[in-house]
Design a protein around this motif. Sequence first.
Motif, PDB file in Angstrom:
ATOM      1  N   ARG A  81     -15.472   0.790   0.709  1.00 42.52           N
ATOM      2  CA  ARG A  81     -14.801   1.793  -0.104  1.00 42.52           C
ATOM      3  C   ARG A  81     -15.497   1.880  -1.459  1.00 42.52           C
ATOM      4  O   ARG A  81     -16.074   0.913  -1.947  1.00 42.52           O
TER       5      ARG A  81
ATOM      6  N   ILE B 278      -4.574   6.868  -2.279  1.00 36.39           N
ATOM      7  CA  ILE B 278      -4.634   6.151  -1.004  1.00 36.39           C
ATOM      8  C   ILE B 278      -4.480   7.111   0.171  1.00 36.39           C
ATOM      9  O   ILE B 278      -3.622   7.992   0.154  1.00 36.39           O
TER      10      ILE B 278
ATOM     11  N   LYS C 176     -11.579   2.996  -5.456  1.00 36.42           N
ATOM     12  CA  LYS C 176     -10.529   2.359  -4.659  1.00 36.42           C
ATOM     13  C   LYS C 176     -10.611   0.832  -4.743  1.00 36.42           C
ATOM     14  O   LYS C 176     -10.215   0.114  -3.819  1.00 36.42           O
TER      15      LYS C 176
ATOM     16  N   ILE D 126      -5.182  -6.472  -2.450  1.00 35.74           N
ATOM     17  CA  ILE D 126      -3.940  -6.554  -1.674  1.00 35.74           C
ATOM     18  C   ILE D 126      -3.927  -7.774  -0.767  1.00 35.74           C
ATOM     19  O   ILE D 126      -2.929  -8.494  -0.696  1.00 35.74           O
TER      20      ILE D 126
ATOM     21  N   ALA E 177       0.831  -1.207   0.000  1.00 35.69           N
ATOM     22  CA  ALA E 177       0.000   0.000   0.000  1.00 35.69           C
ATOM     23  C   ALA E 177       0.865   1.256   0.000  1.00 35.69           C
ATOM     24  O   ALA E 177       0.555   2.244  -0.681  1.00 35.69           O
TER      25      ALA E 177
ATOM     26  N   LYS F 219       1.100   4.253  -2.716  1.00 40.49           N
ATOM     27  CA  LYS F 219       0.900   5.656  -2.294  1.00 40.49           C
ATOM     28  C   LYS F 219       2.070   6.535  -2.724  1.00 40.49           C
ATOM     29  O   LYS F 219       1.880   7.697  -3.121  1.00 40.49           O
TER      30      LYS F 219
ATOM     31  N   VAL G  87      -6.061  -2.025   5.526  1.00 40.21           N
ATOM     32  CA  VAL G  87      -5.523  -3.144   4.744  1.00 40.21           C
ATOM     33  C   VAL G  87      -4.605  -3.995   5.612  1.00 40.21           C
ATOM     34  O   VAL G  87      -4.634  -5.235   5.559  1.00 40.21           O
TER      35      VAL G  87
ATOM     36  N   ASP H  70      -6.635   4.001   4.767  1.00 37.48           N
ATOM     37  CA  ASP H  70      -6.730   2.837   3.886  1.00 37.48           C
ATOM     38  C   ASP H  70      -5.607   1.849   4.181  1.00 37.48           C
ATOM     39  O   ASP H  70      -5.823   0.630   4.243  1.00 37.48           O
ATOM     40  N   ILE H  71      -4.396   2.375   4.356  1.00 37.54           N
ATOM     41  CA  ILE H  71      -3.235   1.514   4.623  1.00 37.54           C
ATOM     42  C   ILE H  71      -3.425   0.762   5.934  1.00 37.54           C
ATOM     43  O   ILE H  71      -3.169  -0.448   6.022  1.00 37.54           O
TER      44      ILE H  71
ATOM     45  N   LEU I 195      -7.694  -1.636  -3.804  1.00 34.67           N
ATOM     46  CA  LEU I 195      -7.348  -1.986  -2.429  1.00 34.67           C
ATOM     47  C   LEU I 195      -7.812  -3.385  -2.057  1.00 34.67           C
ATOM     48  O   LEU I 195      -7.216  -4.043  -1.191  1.00 34.67           O
ATOM     49  N   TYR I 196      -8.852  -3.848  -2.718  1.00 39.89           N
ATOM     50  CA  TYR I 196      -9.382  -5.187  -2.435  1.00 39.89           C
ATOM     51  C   TYR I 196      -8.530  -6.293  -3.066  1.00 39.89           C
ATOM     52  O   TYR I 196      -8.841  -7.477  -2.902  1.00 39.89           O
TER      53      TYR I 196
END
Length: 679
Positions: free
Chosen positions: A285, A198, A289, A295, A187, A191, A206, A202-203, A292-293
């Motif tokens: 989210r 991001i 975004k 990761i 992440a 970024k 995750v 969010d980080i 992000l899913y």
Amino acid sequence: MEEENFDIHVLEMGFGEVGKEPIDNVHFYSKNEPNRAFKMQKYQVSNLKPKKFHEFLVRVYYDPPNQEDPENQEDPENQEHQKKVQQEAVKHFHDWCTNQFIDFKPDTESHKEKSQDHQTPSGKIFNDPIHGQIELHPLLVKIIDTPQFQRLRHIKQLGGTYLVYPGATHTRFEHSIGAAYLAGRLAEVLKEKQSKLIEKEDILCVQIAALCYNLGHGPFSYVFKDRFMKTGNQWKLAEASVWLFLDIVEKYKLKKELKEEDLTFIQELIKGVDTSAEEWTAKGRTEDKSFLYEIVVNQWNGIDVRKWDYFARDCHHLGIPNSFDHQRLLKSARVCEVEGRKHICFRDKVADNICDMFHTRYTLYSQAYQHKIVNIIEEKISEALKAAKVKITKLSPVAVSNEDIESKLSNILHNGTGGEDQTTATMTAMKEFIKLTDHIFEEILYSTDDGLKDARMKLEDVVRRRLPKCVGETRITETEHKDNWILENEWNKAVDEWKKLLPMVFMDKKDFFIETIQLDYSDKTKTPIKNVYFYRKRNLTDGIKIKDYEISSLLPEEYTEYVGRVYYTKKSDEEERDAKECFRWWRLREDGMPMILVFDQEEFRGNWRLITEDCPSLDRCGITEVRSCKVLSGVWDLYEGPDYTESRHSLQNPEYRNPKAWGATGNTVPALSVKRRTE
């Protein structure tokens, strides 16, 4: 601060005996006088040594009062108070050391340490054998320091594999920490390259999802989920993990550090979201975004940080070479547009590295995860757990449902007034579940309860290696894999035919069972690289599929195969050998391999061997001479001398009961070498 809340421990540390240099007890010899021992003189020893070689280390421990009380453990005010007491104790400790010990020399540049009370507490550093020094956010440390997470220390990552690979004793605990670290690293890399995409929240979310993904594992990891809970009440790992995560949030008052949408986002990350679906269904989210899913649980192409960690970690502990470098992929990752949606893509030049990743997956499954003896051991453990289920009630957990999760979340958001969660069967069952770890193995093994006798005997079989033996494995078709009966029926027919060929061999079809497994490069697609998108150096925004000519031509044509195994359940070395030869004959016959059965006595008696290749000296084939034989396939020649010397006899018929039948010299001379005719 009260005196009774502190303990002092004194440790003796040093290089050798008190008052002596370590080298004082060592004797040497010289090149010129190898038989005379002497000690080194002062002038012969380096001056670059410490002034003393012995010391005493003092450690002071603080034991908070009433720590055993669950209410105190979960009370944020009490925790804050104890933290202040500990900080004050640290200050007094340093003052005490300054004034108490004669060896202490004050710093010439004396200065007071600045108070850190006003700062946000720092994270915790873990020394990980795979990733080195890992620093995690304080909120992650709070989660780690809970009973729900600490139980992962006692759940082995690879189930029963450690009983075959001695080094595979690592646990879900360190894997979870490693996955959380990699989730944060990936992440952060994204970024750094595209800062607007991001947020720091969010980080953190995750990382929490990666950390908590394994909370729902039962004893021996997938043994519990895929074997013990396979039938009836199917165990849902993701749902159990989400419920336990929410339980941590609720019990340890973490709601103030996470928003409602963050809680939803984390549970969606754990369960996984298909980012290739036409309609965007996630609520945690927005669609912008979507990447992000991918990761933690990547349902798009299977490339995620969980795999990166367990590939490296499992290879390390198994002792299996790992050609895949996750750092190269991590540093090349970038968010690109693919068919109107943002996805994680990789630089085109790392395509071969991604192929290495999928090949590593295949290697781990074929050599370890689906190892023939590992599967037998894990099935035995599963059978033991099933046999103990009636006596040990915590072995009967209730599978967590989406309704249970919604009730739990509602309870958190409404401060305990939003649902009936506290009285449900799930709540009671999960309280027992968090007590369930790999320790159940020893609990059953060393029990004296007659009700656990059957379960205990199964585990004793594992410990004493009283296990079925694999007599052979072969590649099979997908149809044979899906329907075990087909392969089992073929094997039973082979056993019947083999017994006709060798009437003296005793083999009972009831003493065998069949196992089929699937081995592949990816569980997402038959050609895994086709689902991965890349970007070019001169076009960083658009994701593209790699061209065939841009990846190695030394890749397999197929990425999925099926393996059939035959196991023998009795303990007879002779019958096991006969079964292995039967299996070899069965599969070689399917391949059209030339074969001949030879015997060292007439009328197909005595010692026998199945020969499939030239044998210039029968000693190499485990038999001394041939006095009768059965030609199963191909054309064979017998020679009366070793190394294809003396008279040669061509075999035209299927059976020869004695040397006279093939025209041996004097009708009695046996054959001493065998050769397959290729013309």
